[in-house]
Design a protein around this motif. Structure first.
Motif, PDB file in Angstrom:
ATOM      1  N   GLN A 123     -16.470   4.653  -2.382  1.00 26.71           N
ATOM      2  CA  GLN A 123     -16.454   3.936  -3.692  1.00 26.71           C
ATOM      3  C   GLN A 123     -15.032   3.130  -3.860  1.00 26.71           C
ATOM      4  OE1 GLN A 123     -16.819   6.619  -6.994  1.00 26.71           O
ATOM      5  NE2 GLN A 123     -16.048   8.321  -5.567  1.00 26.71           N
ATOM      6  N   HIS A 124     -14.196   3.376  -2.753  1.00 20.90           N
ATOM      7  CA  HIS A 124     -12.679   2.879  -2.960  1.00 20.90           C
ATOM      8  C   HIS A 124     -12.364   2.051  -1.633  1.00 20.90           C
ATOM      9  CE1 HIS A 124     -11.984   5.529  -6.322  1.00 20.90           C
ATOM     10  NE2 HIS A 124     -12.190   6.722  -5.674  1.00 20.90           N
ATOM     11  N   LEU A 133      -8.985  10.650   6.392  1.00 21.53           N
ATOM     12  CA  LEU A 133      -8.932   9.735   4.951  1.00 21.53           C
ATOM     13  C   LEU A 133     -10.645  10.274   4.304  1.00 21.53           C
ATOM     14  CD1 LEU A 133      -7.652   6.221   6.093  1.00 21.53           C
ATOM     15  CD2 LEU A 133      -6.495   8.065   4.784  1.00 21.53           C
ATOM     16  N   SER A 134     -11.289  10.937   4.974  1.00 21.47           N
ATOM     17  CA  SER A 134     -12.694  11.240   4.793  1.00 21.47           C
ATOM     18  C   SER A 134     -12.857  11.954   3.342  1.00 21.47           C
ATOM     19  CB  SER A 134     -13.404  12.090   5.809  1.00 21.47           C
ATOM     20  OG  SER A 134     -12.666  13.347   5.570  1.00 21.47           O
ATOM     21  N   LYS A 135     -11.835  12.660   2.962  1.00 23.49           N
ATOM     22  CA  LYS A 135     -12.158  13.409   1.643  1.00 23.49           C
ATOM     23  C   LYS A 135     -11.221  12.733   0.395  1.00 23.49           C
ATOM     24  CE  LYS A 135     -14.867  16.427   3.394  1.00 23.49           C
ATOM     25  NZ  LYS A 135     -16.131  16.320   3.139  1.00 23.49           N
ATOM     26  N   THR A 136     -10.686  11.696   0.485  1.00 28.25           N
ATOM     27  CA  THR A 136      -9.896  10.847  -0.498  1.00 28.25           C
ATOM     28  C   THR A 136     -10.819  10.862  -1.642  1.00 28.25           C
ATOM     29  OG1 THR A 136     -10.015   8.769   0.614  1.00 28.25           O
ATOM     30  CG2 THR A 136      -8.180  10.262   1.012  1.00 28.25           C
ATOM     31  N   SER A 137     -10.351  10.860  -2.787  1.00 30.61           N
ATOM     32  CA  SER A 137     -10.865  10.090  -4.042  1.00 30.61           C
ATOM     33  C   SER A 137      -9.874   9.110  -4.693  1.00 30.61           C
ATOM     34  CB  SER A 137     -11.127  11.626  -5.005  1.00 30.61           C
ATOM     35  OG  SER A 137      -9.718  12.164  -5.190  1.00 30.61           O
ATOM     36  N   MET A 138      -9.405   8.318  -3.897  1.00 34.64           N
ATOM     37  CA  MET A 138      -8.564   7.295  -4.275  1.00 34.64           C
ATOM     38  C   MET A 138      -8.561   6.217  -3.356  1.00 34.64           C
ATOM     39  SD  MET A 138      -5.208   9.218  -4.397  1.00 34.64           S
ATOM     40  CE  MET A 138      -5.821  10.640  -4.866  1.00 34.64           C
ATOM     41  N   PRO A 139      -8.124   4.974  -3.483  1.00 27.63           N
ATOM     42  CA  PRO A 139      -7.696   4.333  -2.535  1.00 27.63           C
ATOM     43  C   PRO A 139      -6.621   4.643  -1.484  1.00 27.63           C
ATOM     44  CG  PRO A 139      -7.684   3.111  -4.501  1.00 27.63           C
ATOM     45  CD  PRO A 139      -7.697   4.471  -4.707  1.00 27.63           C
TER      46      PRO A 139
END
Length: 83
Positions: A4-5, A39-45
């Motif tokens: 989503q980012h 980067l797989s679990k990031t919830s932001m750009p």
């Protein structure tokens, strides 16, 4: 959640890459997208910045010579993204 980012992450990476070219006088190696685990679990750009290859003497010397410029390029890319 990373998907989503993607658009923002690509924009972010493009700004950092642009600063690498202008501020640190680095070769433009382009911006690429991949499913990196870090980067797989990031919830932001998010972006992964690679400044060189540790097994290359030329890259190590360039990094030593341009450490400040490289750090400034990353910081400018972040600040431009936050705008």
């Amino acid at each position: 959640s990373q998907n989503q980012h993607v658009a923002h992450s690509i924009e972010f990476a493009s700004r950092v890459q642009s600063e690498f070219k202008t501020t640190a006088n680095r070769k433009d190696r382009g911006v690429r997208q991949a499913g990196f685990w870090v980067l797989s679990k990031t919830s932001m750009p998010a972006v992964l910045v690679e400044v060189g290859f540790i097994n290359t003497d030329m890259d190590n010397q360039m990094f030593d010579d341009t450490f400040e410029e490289t750090a400034q390029a990353i910081a400018k890319g972040i600040l431009e993204t936050l705008g």
